[in-house]
Design an enzyme around this catalytic site. Structure first.
Site, PDB file in Angstrom:
ATOM      1  N   GLY A  33      55.825  10.319 -15.804  1.00  0.00           N
ATOM      2  CA  GLY A  33      55.046  11.540 -15.608  1.00  0.00           C
ATOM      3  C   GLY A  33      54.092  11.480 -14.430  1.00  0.00           C
ATOM      4  CG  ASP A  35      50.281   6.390 -15.329  1.00  0.00           C
ATOM      5  OD1 ASP A  35      49.622   6.054 -14.323  1.00  0.00           O
ATOM      6  OD2 ASP A  35      50.373   5.683 -16.352  1.00  0.00           O
ATOM      7  CB  THR A 119      50.356  19.016 -22.136  1.00  0.00           C
ATOM      8  OG1 THR A 119      50.492  18.901 -20.717  1.00  0.00           O
ATOM      9  CG2 THR A 119      48.938  19.395 -22.499  1.00  0.00           C
ATOM     10  CB  VAL A 121      55.085  11.180 -22.410  1.00  0.00           C
ATOM     11  CG1 VAL A 121      55.517  10.055 -23.339  1.00  0.00           C
ATOM     12  CG2 VAL A 121      55.987  11.202 -21.189  1.00  0.00           C
TER      13      VAL A 121
HETATM   14  N1  AR6 Z   1      51.185  16.441 -10.647  1.00  0.00           N
HETATM   15  C1  AR6 Z   1      50.547  17.136 -11.618  1.00  0.00           C
HETATM   16  N2  AR6 Z   1      50.944  17.171 -12.909  1.00  0.00           N
HETATM   17  C2  AR6 Z   1      52.058  16.474 -13.218  1.00  0.00           C
HETATM   18  C3  AR6 Z   1      52.797  15.707 -12.270  1.00  0.00           C
HETATM   19  C4  AR6 Z   1      52.312  15.714 -10.935  1.00  0.00           C
HETATM   20  N3  AR6 Z   1      52.915  15.028  -9.968  1.00  0.00           N
HETATM   21  N4  AR6 Z   1      53.841  15.129 -12.920  1.00  0.00           N
HETATM   22  C5  AR6 Z   1      53.786  15.526 -14.214  1.00  0.00           C
HETATM   23  N5  AR6 Z   1      52.714  16.342 -14.395  1.00  0.00           N
HETATM   24  P1  AR6 Z   1      52.518  13.212 -18.756  1.00  0.00           P
HETATM   25  P2  AR6 Z   1      50.781  12.500 -21.036  1.00  0.00           P
HETATM   26  C6  AR6 Z   1      52.238  17.000 -15.634  1.00  0.00           C
HETATM   27  O1  AR6 Z   1      53.741  12.968 -19.550  1.00  0.00           O
HETATM   28  O2  AR6 Z   1      51.405  13.528 -21.898  1.00  0.00           O
HETATM   29  C7  AR6 Z   1      52.938   8.346 -18.869  1.00  0.00           C
HETATM   30  O3  AR6 Z   1      54.106   7.582 -18.966  1.00  0.00           O
HETATM   31  C8  AR6 Z   1      53.238  17.322 -16.704  1.00  0.00           C
HETATM   32  O4  AR6 Z   1      53.922  18.541 -16.425  1.00  0.00           O
HETATM   33  O5  AR6 Z   1      52.473  12.726 -17.357  1.00  0.00           O
HETATM   34  O6  AR6 Z   1      49.288  12.377 -21.040  1.00  0.00           O
HETATM   35  C9  AR6 Z   1      51.689   7.506 -19.073  1.00  0.00           C
HETATM   36  O7  AR6 Z   1      51.829   6.199 -18.581  1.00  0.00           O
HETATM   37  C10 AR6 Z   1      52.346  17.446 -17.946  1.00  0.00           C
HETATM   38  O8  AR6 Z   1      51.873  18.781 -18.062  1.00  0.00           O
HETATM   39  O9  AR6 Z   1      51.186  12.571 -19.493  1.00  0.00           O
HETATM   40  C11 AR6 Z   1      51.517   7.529 -20.563  1.00  0.00           C
HETATM   41  O10 AR6 Z   1      52.318   6.549 -21.183  1.00  0.00           O
HETATM   42  C12 AR6 Z   1      51.137  16.560 -17.616  1.00  0.00           C
HETATM   43  O11 AR6 Z   1      51.331  16.136 -16.260  1.00  0.00           O
HETATM   44  C13 AR6 Z   1      52.022   8.905 -20.957  1.00  0.00           C
HETATM   45  O12 AR6 Z   1      52.929   9.286 -19.925  1.00  0.00           O
HETATM   46  C14 AR6 Z   1      50.991  15.354 -18.505  1.00  0.00           C
HETATM   47  O13 AR6 Z   1      52.260  14.767 -18.787  1.00  0.00           O
HETATM   48  C15 AR6 Z   1      50.911   9.912 -20.999  1.00  0.00           C
HETATM   49  O14 AR6 Z   1      51.410  11.123 -21.497  1.00  0.00           O
END
Ligand code: AR6
Length: 170
Positions: A33, A35, A119, A121
């Site tokens: 994601g 991260d 929102t 993973v």
């Molecule tokens: N820029 C902005 N937002 C983004 C981007 C980007 N480049 N890429 C994704 N999103 P997630 P979580 C949005 O899964 O639910 C990771 O593996 C995406 O659309 O990134 O907090 C970490 O290491 C979504 O709305 O984070 C943890 O293990 C939002 O970012 C876990 O995922 C959050 O999605 C954290 O899960």
């Protein structure tokens, strides 16, 4: 107040702001994601810096430089994994925003961009997460001069539309 809150749909790694917030996990060693995107764009030095932080508990935040990112800092926060909403998830999400903003205030950041923490993973319901994010940021900005601007940086259409709707009601 509302001119201190902005909504955009973009890749957070491209933003020229003082700090971007990362939706990390407790290890702070990268992941998927947002991260993964932040670590790829910032380069290996970010991982080295994160290893030195020795992890982060859910609901808290830690700060590093942005390295190769346009942003000066990355604030790493660990959102809650959604279970059923009765395991402290709302309070922990609120804490992510407050703790991240507190670090931004300490570093006198002018502008800070947040992704939609938890929102993806971590499966936190998007409507509820957006309402918590907006309410927490508004309350914080009422008390503090810094950061002067907070940007909600959505990536998916669904989150962007939810924020548009909620922010237009203010
Ligand atoms: N820029 C902005 N937002 C983004 C981007 C980007 N480049 N890429 C994704 N999103 P997630 P979580 C949005 O899964 O639910 C990771 O593996 C995406 O659309 O990134 O907090 C970490 O290491 C979504 O709305 O984070 C943890 O293990 C939002 O970012 C876990 O995922 C959050 O999605 C954290 O899960």
């Amino acid at each position: 107040m509302n001119n201190r809150i902005e909504l955009i749909k973009d890749d957070i790694t491209t933003l020229d702001v003082d700090a971007i917030v990362n939706a990390a996990n407790q290890t702070l060693r990268g992941g998927g994601g947002v991260d993964g995107a932040i670590h790829r764009a910032a380069g290996r030095e970010l991982l080295q810096a994160c290893i030195g932080l020795e992890g982060c508990d859910t609901g808290y935040a830690k700060i590093t430089p942005g390295f190769r990112l346009p942003a000066k800092y990355v604030i790493h926060t660990v959102g809650p994994v959604w279970r059923d909403g009765h395991h402290g998830e709302p309070e922990l999400l609120r804490s992510c925003y407050t703790e991240s903003l507190t670090l931004a205030t300490i570093e006198k950041c002018t502008s800070v961009a947040f992704p939609n923490i938890s929102t993806g993973v971590y499966r936190f319901p998007k409507e509820q997460a957006a309402a918590i994010a907006i309410e927490t940021v508004r309350t914080y900005l009422q008390e503090e001069e810094f950061p002067q601007k907070v940007i909600f940086c959505c990536f998916d259409d669904e989150n962007y539309e939810i924020y548009q709707e909620l922010l237009s009601d203010l």
